[in-house]
Design a protein around this motif. Structure first.
Motif, PDB file in Angstrom:
ATOM      1  N   SER A   1     -13.759  -4.436 -37.382  1.00 24.37           N
ATOM      2  CA  SER A   1     -13.989  -5.773 -36.853  1.00 24.37           C
ATOM      3  C   SER A   1     -14.684  -6.642 -37.886  1.00 24.37           C
ATOM      4  O   SER A   1     -15.190  -6.154 -38.899  1.00 24.37           O
ATOM      5  CB  SER A   1     -14.817  -5.702 -35.566  1.00 24.37           C
ATOM      6  OG  SER A   1     -15.965  -4.929 -35.778  1.00 24.37           O
ATOM      7  N   ARG A   2     -14.645  -7.933 -37.616  1.00 24.98           N
ATOM      8  CA  ARG A   2     -15.342  -8.899 -38.477  1.00 24.98           C
ATOM      9  C   ARG A   2     -16.480  -9.502 -37.676  1.00 24.98           C
ATOM     10  O   ARG A   2     -16.305  -9.897 -36.533  1.00 24.98           O
ATOM     11  CB  ARG A   2     -14.399 -10.013 -38.918  1.00 24.98           C
ATOM     12  CG  ARG A   2     -13.322  -9.531 -39.874  1.00 24.98           C
ATOM     13  CD  ARG A   2     -12.595 -10.683 -40.546  1.00 24.98           C
ATOM     14  NE  ARG A   2     -11.499 -10.155 -41.333  1.00 24.98           N
ATOM     15  CZ  ARG A   2     -10.250  -9.998 -40.858  1.00 24.98           C
ATOM     16  NH1 ARG A   2      -9.973 -10.370 -39.624  1.00 24.98           N
ATOM     17  NH2 ARG A   2      -9.304  -9.494 -41.624  1.00 24.98           N
ATOM     18  N   ILE A   3     -17.633  -9.553 -38.302  1.00 27.49           N
ATOM     19  CA  ILE A   3     -18.801 -10.151 -37.669  1.00 27.49           C
ATOM     20  C   ILE A   3     -19.169 -11.381 -38.496  1.00 27.49           C
ATOM     21  O   ILE A   3     -19.487 -11.263 -39.684  1.00 27.49           O
ATOM     22  CB  ILE A   3     -19.976  -9.157 -37.620  1.00 27.49           C
ATOM     23  CG1 ILE A   3     -19.575  -7.931 -36.779  1.00 27.49           C
ATOM     24  CG2 ILE A   3     -21.232  -9.817 -37.070  1.00 27.49           C
ATOM     25  CD1 ILE A   3     -20.621  -6.849 -36.723  1.00 27.49           C
ATOM     26  N   ALA A   4     -19.062 -12.568 -37.898  1.00 24.24           N
ATOM     27  CA  ALA A   4     -19.361 -13.809 -38.622  1.00 24.24           C
ATOM     28  C   ALA A   4     -20.827 -14.150 -38.442  1.00 24.24           C
ATOM     29  O   ALA A   4     -21.362 -14.057 -37.332  1.00 24.24           O
ATOM     30  CB  ALA A   4     -18.489 -14.938 -38.096  1.00 24.24           C
ATOM     31  N   ILE A   5     -21.494 -14.513 -39.531  1.00 20.92           N
ATOM     32  CA  ILE A   5     -22.884 -14.943 -39.413  1.00 20.92           C
ATOM     33  C   ILE A   5     -23.046 -16.319 -40.051  1.00 20.92           C
ATOM     34  O   ILE A   5     -22.305 -16.689 -40.968  1.00 20.92           O
ATOM     35  CB  ILE A   5     -23.881 -13.919 -40.014  1.00 20.92           C
ATOM     36  CG1 ILE A   5     -23.752 -13.844 -41.531  1.00 20.92           C
ATOM     37  CG2 ILE A   5     -23.691 -12.554 -39.400  1.00 20.92           C
ATOM     38  CD1 ILE A   5     -24.812 -12.943 -42.143  1.00 20.92           C
ATOM     39  N   ASP A   6     -23.974 -17.081 -39.526  1.00 22.61           N
ATOM     40  CA  ASP A   6     -24.133 -18.451 -39.992  1.00 22.61           C
ATOM     41  C   ASP A   6     -25.578 -18.887 -39.793  1.00 22.61           C
ATOM     42  O   ASP A   6     -26.300 -18.322 -38.985  1.00 22.61           O
ATOM     43  CB  ASP A   6     -23.203 -19.375 -39.179  1.00 22.61           C
ATOM     44  CG  ASP A   6     -22.835 -20.637 -39.959  1.00 22.61           C
ATOM     45  OD1 ASP A   6     -23.423 -20.865 -41.040  1.00 22.61           O
ATOM     46  OD2 ASP A   6     -21.970 -21.384 -39.487  1.00 22.61           O
TER      47      ASP A   6
ATOM     48  N   ILE B   1     -25.648 -14.053 -35.701  1.00 22.30           N
ATOM     49  CA  ILE B   1     -24.259 -13.643 -35.510  1.00 22.30           C
ATOM     50  C   ILE B   1     -23.601 -14.694 -34.638  1.00 22.30           C
ATOM     51  O   ILE B   1     -24.091 -15.007 -33.564  1.00 22.30           O
ATOM     52  CB  ILE B   1     -24.200 -12.251 -34.849  1.00 22.30           C
ATOM     53  CG1 ILE B   1     -24.748 -11.210 -35.830  1.00 22.30           C
ATOM     54  CG2 ILE B   1     -22.770 -11.921 -34.422  1.00 22.30           C
ATOM     55  CD1 ILE B   1     -24.879  -9.822 -35.270  1.00 22.30           C
ATOM     56  N   VAL B   2     -22.506 -15.295 -35.111  1.00 25.60           N
ATOM     57  CA  VAL B   2     -21.862 -16.372 -34.358  1.00 25.60           C
ATOM     58  C   VAL B   2     -20.477 -15.994 -33.842  1.00 25.60           C
ATOM     59  O   VAL B   2     -19.878 -16.732 -33.076  1.00 25.60           O
ATOM     60  CB  VAL B   2     -21.765 -17.679 -35.182  1.00 25.60           C
ATOM     61  CG1 VAL B   2     -23.153 -18.232 -35.455  1.00 25.60           C
ATOM     62  CG2 VAL B   2     -21.020 -17.453 -36.490  1.00 25.60           C
ATOM     63  N   GLY B   3     -19.969 -14.841 -34.290  1.00 25.80           N
ATOM     64  CA  GLY B   3     -18.651 -14.459 -33.792  1.00 25.80           C
ATOM     65  C   GLY B   3     -18.357 -13.007 -34.138  1.00 25.80           C
ATOM     66  O   GLY B   3     -18.835 -12.486 -35.144  1.00 25.80           O
ATOM     67  N   LYS B   4     -17.605 -12.362 -33.263  1.00 26.82           N
ATOM     68  CA  LYS B   4     -17.228 -10.966 -33.501  1.00 26.82           C
ATOM     69  C   LYS B   4     -15.789 -10.816 -33.054  1.00 26.82           C
ATOM     70  O   LYS B   4     -15.416 -11.354 -32.009  1.00 26.82           O
ATOM     71  CB  LYS B   4     -18.076 -10.024 -32.638  1.00 26.82           C
ATOM     72  CG  LYS B   4     -19.558 -10.050 -32.915  1.00 26.82           C
ATOM     73  CD  LYS B   4     -20.259  -9.196 -31.865  1.00 26.82           C
ATOM     74  CE  LYS B   4     -21.760  -9.184 -32.100  1.00 26.82           C
ATOM     75  NZ  LYS B   4     -22.456  -8.405 -31.074  1.00 26.82           N
ATOM     76  N   GLU B   5     -15.043 -10.083 -33.857  1.00 26.24           N
ATOM     77  CA  GLU B   5     -13.633  -9.954 -33.499  1.00 26.24           C
ATOM     78  C   GLU B   5     -13.083  -8.651 -34.073  1.00 26.24           C
ATOM     79  O   GLU B   5     -13.269  -8.358 -35.250  1.00 26.24           O
ATOM     80  CB  GLU B   5     -12.907 -11.177 -34.087  1.00 26.24           C
ATOM     81  CG  GLU B   5     -11.444 -11.042 -34.248  1.00 26.24           C
ATOM     82  CD  GLU B   5     -10.858 -11.973 -35.301  1.00 26.24           C
ATOM     83  OE1 GLU B   5      -9.724 -12.390 -35.086  1.00 26.24           O
ATOM     84  OE2 GLU B   5     -11.514 -12.243 -36.345  1.00 26.24           O
ATOM     85  N   VAL B   6     -12.429  -7.866 -33.223  1.00 21.73           N
ATOM     86  CA  VAL B   6     -11.780  -6.644 -33.697  1.00 21.73           C
ATOM     87  C   VAL B   6     -10.441  -7.052 -34.296  1.00 21.73           C
ATOM     88  O   VAL B   6      -9.682  -7.790 -33.670  1.00 21.73           O
ATOM     89  CB  VAL B   6     -11.536  -5.659 -32.541  1.00 21.73           C
ATOM     90  CG1 VAL B   6     -10.785  -4.423 -33.046  1.00 21.73           C
ATOM     91  CG2 VAL B   6     -12.846  -5.235 -31.894  1.00 21.73           C
ATOM     92  N   PHE B   7     -10.171  -6.635 -35.516  1.00 20.62           N
ATOM     93  CA  PHE B   7      -8.870  -7.010 -36.090  1.00 20.62           C
ATOM     94  C   PHE B   7      -7.982  -5.804 -36.335  1.00 20.62           C
ATOM     95  O   PHE B   7      -6.821  -5.932 -36.690  1.00 20.62           O
ATOM     96  CB  PHE B   7      -9.040  -7.827 -37.376  1.00 20.62           C
ATOM     97  CG  PHE B   7      -9.629  -7.048 -38.521  1.00 20.62           C
ATOM     98  CD1 PHE B   7     -10.999  -6.965 -38.687  1.00 20.62           C
ATOM     99  CD2 PHE B   7      -8.806  -6.416 -39.442  1.00 20.62           C
ATOM    100  CE1 PHE B   7     -11.543  -6.261 -39.747  1.00 20.62           C
ATOM    101  CE2 PHE B   7      -9.334  -5.704 -40.509  1.00 20.62           C
ATOM    102  CZ  PHE B   7     -10.710  -5.623 -40.652  1.00 20.62           C
TER     103      PHE B   7
END
Lengths: 255, 459, 500
Positions: free
Chosen positions: C22-27, C40-46
């Motif tokens: 997964s991708r964990i977006a941080i900002d 952490i602003v977003g998490k998504e399994v790819f």
């Protein structure tokens, strides 16, 4: 009447103050309140406010107003080891209505600062009252942390000037006067409700009148309920170091 | 044109129409800061006397910023209905004032009159009016506008729900949104002032509002008050916005400071009409406020009331659904105390209505101003008496993001009850459907309980 | 400012094993006018890997080679190299966690999977991770209700209860689809604790006998009754306490429930005339018993975001958190893995002597662990330790010192804490370990600068993280924004379980 005290209406934080009787889902309501400090779940008297939430609001407004309209006591600078000074505002009334005068040092202060402050220092810290006299309560916490942080980078501070009736633009007046490299102004912010003690640190590399506002870096919301002043001092020290290294400030400073 | 008069044995002369307008203004700290205010109370009255004797044509022909130099002036002048103007060009400003207040003049006459006036003329008449004059005059100037619902109809009084949050946290915004709706607030618009102007954040909040109003079938409009270009980009990428918002100024230079031009607003208007989620035809939302031009050094030597009038003349070009003055937000250096804020609120509302735009007011104050919640409650009562289309509604009057105070959620229903008004009809019906008010319009136990939006499906 | 962390989740379960990326977006959400606030602003399994059977060498040993092979295959298929992975977790769950070589396999997998991939196990932690993967924490938060997830796997059922988004309790029961196996229509295996439950319910089931459908259905009903007790739907009996893997108290009434885990995929399939033992176990009977039970008739049924992959998605996406944004550290000591947490109380943190004494006492307390007895995040009691080795000196076990801190400290309080921490860690540091300070309140930068004034290097001071005695903590390398990824691994969840 008894000798017991009436409870402090400000003792319960706005996140926890809750007055809705028979709420459809009280636990959910209370949980929802944790995501905001907005005054919700306050209920009503007819269409009007609940007495307690209204008194809480009034108390918070009183905090904010007292922060703005109270003058810094005479002798504040001397008692805290700062070099005293004042802007061209003669009193609070002038200060509030003439921001232009709050950005300039009066002649006496200019002469004193010129004679006593360290010239060409790497970092000059300035303390000002700004729009909140109450914010000066943070100084004994932020200043030693800032000094320790700077000392860690091998930077020593010279004498610290204090400016009464101070606007942020005072940095642009003071900087060229003492050939300062980085100026850091610790100044009271315009108070929000119940955040009367909030302070900002404005920083600029070689500030002067020609620089745009975007040349300044600011760290705001420094107070007990925001960024703790000790922690803010440590953070500001690291920012000042970067400004010196990069010879930049404001939006141009790489983040 | 006469620029001189004698008052109480002393002669007062003025150099220009612009100077007369400035000195005739009621006291405002911003005019003093700009150095354009009357030096004494007597000089102020003398200027009013000179102004009262000027012709409508004198003010039209002497805009405070030249036509050639300024887009706002051009928009105002070009949009004048010349036929109407010809009829009144020779009236004095005193006659204009008295016409507006005359018993024979009603809504229809005021609407026609407004089409022939430039903003300087409207500002001039305003400077001759007392507070009650402003209320009475504005009351006649009924202006409605339609987006998804109609704002401004007689017998209604609407509110903007402003669920601001210091970090735009969607959960926090939603909590304030639910609370406001439970108080019957939000029929004019659900409009958030974002902290983060980024496209992603704006789009996310627009989707949240749209999903919520869809889920609960709420008949209203939504908007995230980012910069116009950000909103346009969000709409192009499919974000559901009913309105486009922008702050505007009374001079081209002031608009440049906001990063906008008339062409940009026209493009935004066309875009939201085509790709927005609303019916229209009124799809623009503007905010203004006395002093904003001076704060960006774009006042062009004019007083702040005249510059404010020009904002409305500029706004009219884009047929806005909502325009409100944010009176008292900018600080004591522009409006010193509650007296000045009250005056400015009534002036702005009157001028907007006379211009022919759907006018509301953010009656507010900052903490470095000599004003408090009582003053703002007073002003809100005066505004509803004047027929103001809408005011703001925020939790308990405390905006935790913009750090100022204005009218709270509780004011909406208090004012409706006081004046026998309702919300916008569709929204009023929704309040009944939700069980917030009963058939007799009495508040129920659900009114003010935001947790009615939790657990809809039940257990 | 925005950056993305690549995270892996690997779940080695009783029956099946999974890999997800997964991708964990941080900002930085500060808006630029205050101190930074990196979140952490977003998490998504790819990438979802296949469902693999967990390879075993014997009933008591995992086939480490085959396991590594299947994980390597998934990396290849996803086009990811272990060095690309920023964070993530390997978790060994259910009965597999009790295999003899579980710990060894766990740590080997973690090192293979990436530089900062955390090794985790522990039934209560597993419950929380599965519930997060199922999305029940988020649902409980959004709707302001008390909601539970039960992850029903092959070997265990893991229960986590959230109220208003906050974890209320976590527990684990020896109830699973593969605890009774059927081969050639005969009972081939019954787990010891399940046999005890059967006996207590008066159901006589023996290995070798013909699989009697009505009897096994009754047993499945008995298992589900225990599940009902585990979420407070019916009063708990002795059977409930007997089936717990670790002591727990049943929670209050819940309003909504989701079921995840392998058995969740079998729900809603009426038995009809089909083979009741398609997988050679009682998984389908258990699912059918759940369908008939009060679990869904009494509370709202929620579809989990993940069923069989709830645990792996939870491990890959929801274990890593970020430190506070204003912190101070020596980057050369990072990453730090599997640090035991030494908790200092509010009273102890204010007093030099008490702080030093508390650290010394707790280090001594952990000494038996190092010798290899219990309570590491890897294995369950009885297996070998997760960190260190028996030959190392006692004090060489790296630790993180955790304390509440002060919400608005004075400069003197910061100085005092720095001094006490330096004094308390003298021996630890002499043995080559860093000073790791983990504080809850926002003060780590000031504290770190105060420590730096004396130590110059070999320290980490982070805030915004809560950890208590018995927890383990992993601290990753700095992100581009300068914050540190942190994983706190809690082995015991107690409702009122703040430190003594």
């Amino acid at each position: 009447m008894s000798l017991e005290q009436v409870p402090d209406v400000t003792a319960v934080s706005t996140k926890d103050e809750f007055h809705v009787p028979n709420a459809h889902n009280e636990p959910g309501y209370r949980a929802m309140k944790q995501y905001t400090v907005a005054r919700i779940g306050v209920w009503r008297a007819g269409p009007r406010y609940n007495t307690w939430s209204q008194l809480h609001f009034r108390a918070d407004h009183a905090t904010a107003q007292d922060a703005v309209f109270t003058d810094v006591p005479d002798g504040y600078a001397e008692e805290n080891g700062f070099m005293p000074g004042q802007s061209q505002c003669a009193n609070k009334e002038v200060y509030l209505t003439r921001p232009d005068l709050g950005r300039k040092l009066d002649e006496e202060s200019k002469a004193r600062f010129d004679a006593t402050l360290t010239k060409s220092a790497p970092v000059t810290v300035v303390v000002g009252d700004g729009l909140s006299t109450s914010a000066l309560v943070n100084i004994p916490k932020i200043l030693p942390a800032l000094k320790l942080g700077l000392a860690g980078y091998g930077i020593e501070l010279g004498p610290i000037p204090f400016v009464k009736y101070c606007r942020v633009g005072i940095m642009d007046d003071l900087g060229p006067l003492i050939d300062a490299n980085v100026v850091c102004l610790l100044v009271g912010e315009r108070p929000g409700l119940a955040t009367g003690e909030s302070m900002s640190a404005y920083m600029a590399y070689r500030p002067n009148r020609e620089r745009p506002e975007s040349w300044r870096t600011v760290v705001s919301n420094i107070h007990a309920g925001g960024t703790p002043p000790v922690e803010a001092g440590a953070h500001v020290a690291s920012l000042l170091k970067r400004m010196l290294d990069e010879q930049l400030s404001g939006v141009e400073l790489s983040l | 044109m006469k620029l001189k008069t004698t008052l109480l044995g002393k002669t007062y002369g003025f150099g220009s129409v612009k100077e007369v307008l400035a000195k005739a203004n009621e006291p405002k700290s911003g005019d003093e800061l700009a150095g354009v205010a009357a030096a004494s109370v007597q000089e102020r009255v003398a200027a009013k006397v000179v102004l009262a004797n000027m012709a409508v044509g004198d003010l039209r022909n002497n805009p405070v910023v030249p036509y050639e130099d300024d887009e706002v002036t051009r928009v105002i002048q070009d949009d004048v209905d010349e036929e109407v103007y010809r009829e009144i060009a020779n009236w004095t400003i005193a006659e204009l004032r008295e016409y507006i207040l005359s018993e024979d003049v009603g809504t229809q006459e005021i609407r026609t009159l407004g089409r022939g006036l430039t903003s300087e003329v409207i500002a001039g008449a305003t400077k001759l009016m007392s507070n009650l004059d402003l209320i009475l005059g504005a009351k006649k100037a009924v202006v409605t506008a339609h987006c998804n619902t109609t704002v401004g109809a007689e017998g209604t009084f609407a509110t903007r729900l402003q669920p601001n949050h210091p970090t735009d946290d969607p959960d926090g915004v939603k909590a304030a949104l639910m609370e406001g709706l439970a108080y019957g607030v939000g029929d004019a618009v659900i409009g958030l002032n974002p902290v983060d102007d980024s496209l992603a954040s704006v789009a996310r909040l627009l989707h949240m509002f749209a999903d919520f109003t869809e889920q609960w079938k709420i008949p209203t409009q939504n908007c995230v008050l980012a910069h116009v270009t950000t909103q346009m980009e969000a709409i192009k990428q499919g974000a559901p916005s009913d309105l486009i918002f922008q702050s505007i100024a009374g001079s081209q230079k002031g608009n440049e400071a906001f990063g906008i031009t008339g062409a940009m607003l026209a493009e935004a208007q066309a875009l939201v009409l085509e790709m927005g989620t609303s019916e229209g035809p009124n799809v623009m939302y503007f905010e203004t406020g006395q002093g904003s031009e001076l704060s960006s050094d774009a006042h062009c030597g004019a007083d702040q009331l005249t510059m404010e009038a020009r904002c409305y003349g500029f706004a009219k070009r884009f047929s806005p659904f909502l325009v409100n003055t944010v009176v008292g937000f900018i600080g004591p250096e522009y409006l010193y105390d509650s007296k000045q804020v009250t005056r400015a609120g009534l002036e702005d509302h009157f001028m907007g209505k006379l211009t022919g735009i759907s006018m509301g007011c953010d009656a507010c104050y900052t903490n470095h101003m000599k004003a408090d919640q009582n003053d703002i409650e007073n002003l809100s009562v005066l505004l509803v008496a004047a027929g103001c289309n809408y005011v703001m509604g925020i939790p308990h009057g405390d905006d935790i993001m913009l750090m100022y105070q204005c009218t709270g959620y509780h004011e909406a229903e208090s004012l409706r009850q006081l004046f026998g008004k309702t919300a916008i009809p569709e929204f009023e019906q929704w309040m009944k459907d939700m069980g917030l008010i009963d058939g007799q319009r009495k508040l129920t136990e659900r009114f003010g309980d935001a947790s009615i939006f939790l657990e809809r499906s039940g257990k | 400012m925005r950056e993305t962390l690549l995270s892996v989740g690997i779940d080695v379960g009783t029956t099946t094993s999974h890999v997800v990326f997964s991708r964990i977006a941080i900002d930085d959400l500060s808006g630029g006018f205050t101190v930074p606030r990196i979140e952490i602003v977003g998490k998504e399994v790819f990438y979802y890997g296949k469902v693999h059977f967990t390879p075993l060498l014997s009933p008591t040993r995992i086939d480490a080679g085959a396991l590594r092979e299947l994980v390597a295959t998934e990396y290849e298929r996803a086009g990811i190299r272990p060095e690309d992975v920023d964070t993530g977790a390997v978790i060994i769950t259910g009965e597999t966690a009790r295999k003899d070589n579980a710990d060894e396999v766990l740590h080997a997998m973690a090192s293979f999977a990436g530089d900062f991939v955390v090794a985790t196990a522990g039934p209560a932690l597993e419950s929380v991770i599965a519930a997060r993967g199922a999305g029940i924490d988020e649902l409980s938060k959004q709707r302001g209700i008390r909601a539970a997830n039960i992850d029903v796997g092959g070997g265990t059922s893991n229960i986590a209860v959230f109220a208003g988004g906050e974890l209320e309790s976590a527990s684990c029961l020896d109830i699973g689809g593969r605890l009774l196996r059927v081969s050639d229509r005969s009972v081939a295996y019954i787990a010891e604790k399940l046999a005890l439950l059967a006996a207590a319910e008066g159901i006589d089931v023996r290995v070798g006998e013909r699989a009697d459908l009505p009897k096994l259905k009754r047993l499945a009903d008995a298992m589900v009754r225990v599940l009902e007790m585990s979420v407070g739907l019916v009063p708990a009996t002795d059977s409930y306490f007997a089936m717990l893997t670790e002591p727990a108290t049943p929670p209050g009434a819940i309003q909504a429930l989701s079921i995840s885990g392998g058995v969740a995929d079998l729900l809603g399939q009426p038995l009809g005339g089909q083979d009741p033992f398609p997988f050679g176990d009682v998984g389908l009977l258990l699912a059918e018993a759940i369908d008939r039970s009060q679990l869904f008739s009494q509370v709202e049924r929620i579809s989990p975001k993940q069923t069989i992959r709830a645990t792996v998605v939870g491990a890959g996406m929801h274990l890593t958190e970020l430190s506070g944004s204003t912190i101070e550290y020596d980057p050369t000591v990072l990453p730090l893995k599997n640090l035991s947490v030494v908790r200092i109380s509010e009273a102890e943190q204010a007093d030099d002597e008490a702080l030093i004494a508390a650290v010394q006492t707790k280090l001594a307390l952990y000494a038996p662990n190092v010798a290899g007895s219990s309570n590491t995040p890897g294995p369950r009691p009885g297996s070998s330790p997760g960190t260190g080795s028996a030959s190392m000196p006692v004090n060489s076990q790296p630790v993180a010192i955790s304390f509440p801190g002060y919400s608005n400290p004075t400069f003197e309080q910061v100085q005092q804490l720095a001094g006490a921490l330096i004094a308390a860690t003298e021996q630890l540091r002499a043995d080559g370990n860093p000073l790791v300070a983990v504080v809850e309140e926002d003060m780590a930068k000031a504290l770190g600068q105060a420590i730096r004034a004396s130590l110059r290097e070999g320290f980490v001071s982070i805030d915004g993280v809560h950890a208590k005695d018995g927890d383990y903590i992993d601290i990753g390398k700095p992100t581009a924004a300068g914050v540190l990824p942190v994983a706190v691994k809690t082995l015991v969840f107690e409702k009122n379980g703040e430190e003594s």
